[in-house]
Enzyme design. Sequence first.
Site, short mmCIF file in Angstrom:
data_model
loop_
_atom_site.label_atom_id
_atom_site.label_comp_id
_atom_site.label_asym_id
_atom_site.label_seq_id
_atom_site.Cartn_x
_atom_site.Cartn_y
_atom_site.Cartn_z
N ASP A 1 0.83 -1.20 0.00
CA ASP A 1 0.00 0.00 0.00
C ASP A 1 0.87 1.26 0.00
O ASP A 1 2.11 1.19 0.01
CB ASP A 1 -0.94 -0.06 1.22
CG ASP A 1 -2.32 0.49 0.92
OD1 ASP A 1 -2.45 1.33 0.02
OD2 ASP A 1 -3.27 0.08 1.61
N ASP B 1 -9.98 3.09 -4.13
CA ASP B 1 -10.66 1.86 -3.73
C ASP B 1 -12.05 1.67 -4.34
O ASP B 1 -12.74 2.63 -4.69
CB ASP B 1 -10.82 1.83 -2.20
CG ASP B 1 -9.50 1.68 -1.48
OD1 ASP B 1 -8.44 1.76 -2.12
OD2 ASP B 1 -9.53 1.49 -0.25
#
Length: 406
Positions: A157, A224
């Site tokens: 991430d 996302d």
Amino acid sequence: MKSRVALIAALSWSVDARSAVEPHVKRLNNGLGLKPALGWNSWNAGQCSAASAQFALDTANKFISLGLKDLGYEYINIDDCWSTKSRNATGHLVPDPGKWPNGIKAVADQIHAMGLKFGLYGCAGTLTCAGYPGSEGHELQDAQTLASWGVDYWKYDNCYTPCNGGRVQTCQSPQGNTRTWMTTMGTALEKSGRKIFYSLCQWGRDNVWTWGASVGNSWRMSVDNWNDWASVVRIASAAAGMSQYAGPGGFNDLDMMQLGNGKLTAAEERTHFGLWAMCKSPIILGNDLRKVSSATLAIIKNADLLAVNQDSLGKAATTFQPPGAPKPVSGQIYPYWAGPLSDGVVIGLVAASGAATLSVNFKDVPGLGSQSYSWKELYTGKTGTGTNISFSLSSHDMAVVKVKTK
Ligand SMILES: *[C@@H]1O[C@H](CO)[C@@H](O)[C@H](O)[C@H]1NC(C)=O
Ligand SMILES: *[C@@H]1O[C@H](CO)[C@@H](O)[C@H](O)[C@H]1NC(C)=O
């Protein structure tokens, strides 16, 4: 990455994938990701509370009992919150003993013994998105730890990385720097001595689709999937413009699935799954498989759609404009999609803006001609032979038609 801030930032970007081609990018050749990854990840199913040995093993057992393993689902991936809040005295990441009473390796071993693979999550900055230790400055050490535990997949991430605004959870500036730290971790994984699938998650920054294949096995091309129809539209419409970058060894990652998580209608679940499959995205389930409905299970177990996703060519579908059809509109899902398969062509028809009857003549589809073909619609199982197809679709539904040429 789980911040609404980033969503807003992304909406203000304009993704112009076609303008920034790096033509001779050398693809990472670690032997992994020759087909899009199939698996499950803990985050959408239960955020931090799902990052446990129990959830991982329950899910692995469900992969077997529900028949998902037999269909090719392979990776059991644990997302953020699996570690303690600080490294130990030698700087190593430590599994939270409350969530991993026997450590990570014992669970990875059990999952391997079931014929499955095990993935973990980390972050390029000082902290993960949820505030656990990040890998910045510890890349080699962490890669060695993963290898020693038998980790097969590493999602990396982008929170708390160097940023114009100081260290914040999610930051979109300056442009051009995420490649540096994504590459640092990739090099560390290569040096670890274990083949570890490398899943880049820097939310589509820095036109990652133009260089992601040289660094990792997949790359998130957007922020996302927030478990709503708007996310499906935002992500799929952007994916249409970057199909040319997908190929064996490296694929556009449209983000983890939200089927079975209570927000999408049955029609929307079909479109979410169908477009992800056609775009050759990894299909990483994000629901609690201990509670899956038969309707959702039927979609995620659709062997014909999985075969489209896993086709050996690894070529992603994109939109095409039949004669007389309107032009694609940025940010909307176009009704007409097609992509090549090793033995045919897959066509997607999407009623994204309301119930519609959508028809195409095969001669207008890239890869097909004016003759008659045999076809099958992969959700209903309907088959036919002819020069054209026509489907009446309810709002937000799609038809996926495989046309055989061989
Ligand atoms: C820190 O964790 C690593 C990996 O689990 C372990 O090998 C090491 O001995 C630990 N160090 C200390 C000081 O406990
Ligand atoms: C479409 O197919 C049907 C039968 O399959 C045929 O009767 C019709 O002429 C075709 N339409 C066009 C425009 O080719």
